[in-house]
Design an enzyme around this catalytic site. Structure first.
Site, PDB file in Angstrom:
ATOM      1  N   GLY A 148      -0.298  -2.307  -4.107  1.00  0.00           N
ATOM      2  CA  GLY A 148      -1.375  -3.132  -3.348  1.00  0.00           C
ATOM      3  C   GLY A 148      -0.819  -4.710  -3.734  1.00  0.00           C
ATOM      4  CG  ASP A 149      -2.962  -8.897  -4.563  1.00  0.00           C
ATOM      5  OD1 ASP A 149      -2.245  -9.894  -4.377  1.00  0.00           O
ATOM      6  OD2 ASP A 149      -3.677  -9.243  -5.622  1.00  0.00           O
ATOM      7  CG  MET A 167      -9.630   3.302  -8.008  1.00  0.00           C
ATOM      8  SD  MET A 167      -9.860   2.216  -9.317  1.00  0.00           S
ATOM      9  CE  MET A 167     -10.039   0.578  -8.780  1.00  0.00           C
ATOM     10  N   PRO A 188       0.841  -1.094  -0.054  1.00  0.00           N
ATOM     11  CG  PRO A 188      -0.055  -0.836   2.124  1.00  0.00           C
ATOM     12  CD  PRO A 188       0.785  -1.961   1.433  1.00  0.00           C
ATOM     13  CG  ASP A 211       0.919   0.565 -12.029  1.00  0.00           C
ATOM     14  OD1 ASP A 211       0.983   0.471 -13.296  1.00  0.00           O
ATOM     15  OD2 ASP A 211      -0.138  -0.351 -11.694  1.00  0.00           O
ATOM     16  CE  LYS A 241       4.399   8.825 -19.175  1.00  0.00           C
ATOM     17  NZ  LYS A 241       4.934   7.817 -18.616  1.00  0.00           N
TER      18      LYS A 241
END
Ligand code: SAH
Length: 252
Positions: free
Chosen positions: A89-90, A170, A14, A37, A59
């Site tokens: 994360g995973d 999200m 995380p 990422d 981006k």
């Protein structure tokens, strides 16, 4: 000549580098190339071999083309390199990790998955909120609140009596919509809720409020992604649990 390379699809945890798995850490130290990422923290990236090439594949305003990325990774592996695809994360919790794995396998590229500590569970935990607790929550449901193209997210319909903690990822753009749908599902407006931003990192911020107040509170604080929303009686435990790492006392 170098032998056959490989792509490791690795969960970065995380944010806190201390929450990388030992396996992830060992593989990072052997990496020739790291495709990462945007959310992967600098502290985690620093664990990669110093000479490894680091390539950010996300981006701010554009979606990576999956087949482009997969062919780049395949090329590197076919040249005999150790490739790490580092995902927050995973790797299989949202974020299209499984799609990448599938495409690599289809392309005949050796590929291995290294599970990671998912933010869905670890971010609340690190803030003192357990996702389950005897007598309070008999399980939890993790959902994405994101819908492509600004569509309204459609949440699972789960009555509050089911006793399940609701966790949303999200969620920043759709916070009000999510809260509205939970209220429409019968959740009491006073149900404890929390928003945790940049959990497990030094930038962590936490807002705790009744469900009906959580969105305005977090907005007033200027909440930004990444953040999770957690809803359920377990949020009350935050005040009771001491979860900060205790500094080890020097031996006398
Ligand atoms: N595979 C990741 C999730 C990818 S989706 C995992 O298992 O954790 C990205 C979302 O994860 C963000 O929008 C946010 O909701 C959540 N997230 C990831 N890291 C976070 C962090 N440090 N603090 C709060 N939320 C986080």
């Amino acid at each position: 000549m170098k032998g056959q390379g490989i792509v490791y699809i690795v969960g970065a945890g995380p944010g806190d580098p201390g929450l990388l798995t030992v396996r992830a850490w060992r593989i990072l130290r052997r990496a020739d190339v790291v495709f990462y990422d945007r959310l992967v923290s600098p502290g985690v990236l620093r664990r990669a071999a110093p000479e490894a090439r680091r390539i950010c594949v996300e981006k701010r305003d554009s979606v990576v083309d999956l087949s482009d990325l997969v062919s780049q990774m395949a090329r590197e592996a076919q040249a005999g390199r150790v490739v790490v695809r580092l995902k927050g994360g995973d790797p299989f919790v949202f974020g299209r990790g499984a799609e990448e794995a599938e495409a690599l396998v289809r392309a005949g590229v050796p590929c291995e998955v290294v599970p990671g500590v998912t933010s869905a569970v670890a971010v609340p935990a690190a803030a003192g909120i357990p996702v389950t607790h005897r007598g309070m929550a008999r399980g939890f449901v993790v959902e994405t609140a994101h819908r492509a193209g600004g569509e309204t997210p459609v949440l699972a319909t789960i009555p509050p009596e089911a006793g399940l903690t609701r966790v949303f990822l999200m969620v920043v753009a759709t916070l009000e919509t999510v809260v509205g749908q939970l209220l429409a599902q019968g959740y009491d407006p006073t149900t404890p809720a929390a928003v945790i931003e940049w959990g497990t990192t030094p930038a962590q911020r936490v807002w705790v409020a009744p469900l009906e107040r959580i969105a305005p509170e977090a907005r007033a604080g200027g909440v930004e992604a990444p953040a999770v929303l957690i809803v359920g009686p377990v949020v009350q435990l935050r005040g009771r649990l001491r979860v900060r790492p205790v500094r080890r006392r020097a031996r006398a």
